[in-house]
Design an enzyme around this catalytic site. Structure first.
Site, PDB file in Angstrom:
ATOM      1  CG  ASP A  44      -4.735 -21.207 -41.794  1.00  0.00           C
ATOM      2  OD1 ASP A  44      -4.069 -21.251 -40.744  1.00  0.00           O
ATOM      3  OD2 ASP A  44      -5.902 -20.770 -41.840  1.00  0.00           O
ATOM      4  CD  GLU A 114      -0.494 -21.771 -41.683  1.00  0.00           C
ATOM      5  OE1 GLU A 114      -1.163 -21.784 -40.639  1.00  0.00           O
ATOM      6  OE2 GLU A 114      -0.321 -20.729 -42.366  1.00  0.00           O
TER       7      GLU A 114
END
Length: 230
Positions: A44, A114
């Site tokens: 992320d 992610e």
């Protein structure tokens, strides 16, 4: 190269040196404690920085607020789920018995996307993962049209409409939460006291339900002649 992942490596455009990192990135917590959550956290941050940098360099006249809104649109929600699906990640997700069928769920696809980025970063270096990310995002970034793209989320847009018309902001509250933990449906109510409006909508998270509620209220305000002033 592990034979069963050779096709996946070709789709990703990256060959893992340590394939156990990829396995971890594809493994949901319903399967084992050794799952993708830590890699998701790392990925992320890496993704957010890479996209922030490319937007900063490409859109030199865009203000900070608009850059943040555009980045948020590109690194969250549906965008990540769609990219994950286009890269066939859904075909390789490893789920426990309690989550069978969840490989198509948007939230799981976002998380895995992610996590794979985090795994590539650990398996290589920042320059390499940046190159991979930009390859995946190239069609999206090249098609951005600032004259037409909605970079403002619905809650922000609703807030501006109300403030521009000297009206108080709506109050959001959760009315109900239905379904199992991994299939929850949130019903959110938004109330505008000044306009005597009460609107509700559903979503798979509180945030999504609030956004849908704001969209509905914007439509109702539009019918009353209240629009965002440019």
């Amino acid at each position: 190269m592990v034979p069963e992942y050779s096709r996946f490596y070709n789709i990703l455009g990256y060959n893992f040196k340590d394939y156990t990192l990829l396995i971890r990135a594809l493994t949901h917590r319903s399967k084992t404690k050794k799952n993708y959550e830590r890699l998701e956290f790392l990925g992320d941050s890496v993704l957010s920085f890479v996209i922030a940098e490319v937007l900063y360099k490409q859109f030199t006249d865009l203000a900070e607020g608009k850059l943040s809104q555009l980045r948020s649109k590109l690194v969250k929600g549906t965008t990540l789920a769609q990219l994950a699906s286009s890269l066939k990640m859904d075909e390789y997700i490893i789920l426990g018995a309690s989550e069978q069928g969840g490989h198509k769920r948007e939230k799981i696809l976002e998380d895995v996307f992610e996590a794979v980025i985090g795994a590539i970063y650990l398996d290589s270096d920042f320059a390499t993962v940046k190159k991979v990310i930009l390859k995946w995002y190239q069609p999206i970034i090249s098609s951005i049209n600032l004259d037409t793209i909605k970079v403002k989320d619905s809650k922000s847009k609703l807030q501006e409409i109300l403030l521009q018309n000297a009206l108080s902001l709506p109050e959001y509250s959760i009315e109900t939460i239905d379904g199992k933990d991994h299939e929850q449906q949130f019903t959110v109510v938004a109330v505008s006291k000044d306009l005597n409006l009460r609107v509700k909508a559903q979503g798979t998270s509180r945030k999504k339900a609030e956004q849908k509620t704001a969209e509905k209220m914007i439509e109702m305000l539009s019918q009353q002649g209240l629009h965002e002033k440019k």
